[in-house]
Design a protein around this motif. Structure first.
Motif: not given
Lengths: 223, 224
Positions: A16, A20, A170, A212
């Motif tokens: 990520t 991301e 993150n 994700s």
């Protein structure tokens, strides 16, 4: 809307990290895009600033690729192009300052990770926590002033919502590789308004199909 | 110009070059009505939205609007006063230069404060990033129609941001590291030095130099 088709490539590591938010923006924009994970550091010299993420915009009409870098720059470009940042300069700037504050918080965490001196590390993590508190307070006030709808600004998913989500996924999941207890440090600080922002951004019709690498942040913080 | 003639700006910062020089140069180049405030610090910390500086206060028609974060302030002023291209791709190419410069400033402080075996690694990283950035500046300049501007033939956000960046490293950061000005100067090409000095001579920036020195005296014949 566009006379020729545009496809995007986002170059970054398979994590990520700082990419991301751009991935979520690309998904929300409904454009065709793929991830590329260049061999690293072999591909370093082939990137504009020797770093990632890098966004490549390819057009089917034969015009040259448009290549930009710097994570927050990529995000702002996509957000402006696809309407997630308002055209009004003041309204856009109010969203951008939240992202720049996020950059500052990320910078303090990076400084902490690289520091090898125990005393300095303790000082740096304290500075990180203090600025994180400022970020959380700022976001919470915005959410409250916006009617606690889970949106920082206006009535629909915005750039500020997406980059905030990107920051928390993150920092709470990916960053655990650098500081294993980071999620336990951040979770208690999350206000109810922020928890609602996270789930609202994750399950927006425009983003709900985004997958994700770190999974669902909503699930992670309710665990 | 998108701001009304009765709009006045206040830039709050410390009385140093620091992270505000780009903002100062933009307000000057715009010929905006503006003043600078140096809040008592840390006494005024709690009165700032993010408890940090710089802060931009915009007053117009009895209303007050506040903005934080140096780069957000720069991009906002650049757009209001027409220094940022309206084309999104062209704007992104200018904005990424400013973001890269911010990375360099972070890398400077990282190598300054590093200890043990991280120190040589961070110094190496700083030098690598800086050299790559100078190469990128040279590449952009070589594609520019004018050798006095990075994009097009008039003063843009990228020019102002670049000037503020080099002024930061050559004039200001020696208060943190005494040899940084010489290190940075040695990395510059004659074309980049010429660009810096050309930006400095822009008539729109002239009022700035009534309050501080130009960099012209810093570069001698042997630097070219």
């Amino acid at each position: 809307m566009f006379s020729s088709k545009v496809v995007y490539i986002l170059r970054y590591f398979d994590s990520t990290g700082l990419a991301e938010s751009s991935r979520i923006l690309l998904t929300a924009a409904g454009v065709e895009w793929t991830d590329e994970h260049p061999e690293w550091p072999q591909e370093k010299p082939n990137q504009p600033h020797g770093r990632m993420p890098v966004l490549v915009e390819k057009s089917t009409d034969g015009s040259p690729d448009f290549v930009i870098c710097e994570s927050s720059n990529i995000e702002r470009y996509l957000a402006r192009t696809y309407g997630f940042l308002p055209a009004d300069l003041k309204q856009a700037a109010l969203q951008e300052q939240v992202r720049d504050l996020i950059s500052d918080v990320n910078g303090l965490f990076t400084g902490y990770v690289y520091c090898q001196n125990a005393n300095d590390k303790a000082m740096l993590i304290a500075k990180f926590e203090s600025l994180l508190d400022t970020l959380i307070e700022t976001q919470t006030i915005l959410l409250k002033n916006n009617g606690n709808t889970g949106r920082l600004f206006g009535n629909s998913l915005s750039y500020a919502d997406i980059v905030s989500y990107g920051f928390y996924i993150n920092m709470m999941i990916n960053a655990a590789q650098f500081k294993p207890d980071i999620a336990n440090l951040i979770k208690p600080k999350l206000t109810p308004e922020l928890v609602k922002l996270i789930s609202t951004a994750e399950f927006d019709p425009l983003t709900v199909k985004h997958k994700s690498k770190d999974g669902s942040l909503t699930a992670a913080i309710s665990a | 110009m998108l701001s009304g003639s009765d709009t006045v700006y206040v830039l709050r910062y410390f009385d140093v070059i620091g992270r505000a020089e780009g903002c100062r140069l933009l307000l000057t180049a715009a010929n905006a009505s503006w003043t600078e405030e140096h809040p008592e610090w840390p006494a005024e910390k709690a009165n700032q939205p993010f408890e940090r500086l710089p802060v931009l206060v915009e007053r117009s028609n009895g209303n007050e609007w506040i903005l934080c974060e140096s780069l957000t302030i720069e991009r906002y002023l650049a757009r209001v006063f027409g220094f940022m291209p309206t084309d999104l791709k062209q704007a992104a190419l200018q904005e990424q230069m400013a973001d890269q410069q911010a990375d360099l400033l972070s890398a400077f402080f990282a190598q300054l404060t590093a200890t043990g075996d991280m120190k040589p690694k961070q110094i190496d990283e700083f030098n690598t990033l800086f050299d790559r950035m100078v190469k990128e500046h040279g590449r952009i300049l070589s594609r520019s129609s004018s050798k006095q501007h990075l994009f097009g033939d008039h003063l843009s956000y990228a020019d102002i941001s670049l000037y503020a960046f080099y002024k930061l490293f050559i004039v200001y950061l020696k208060c943190y590291q005494s040899d940084i000005a010489e290190i940075v100067k040695s990395k510059l090409t004659p074309k980049i030095i010429n660009l810096i000095l050309s930006i400095e001579k822009e008539p729109q920036l002239a009022p700035h130099f009534s309050k501080c020195d130009t960099m012209a005296a810093i570069f001698t014949a042997k630097d070219f």
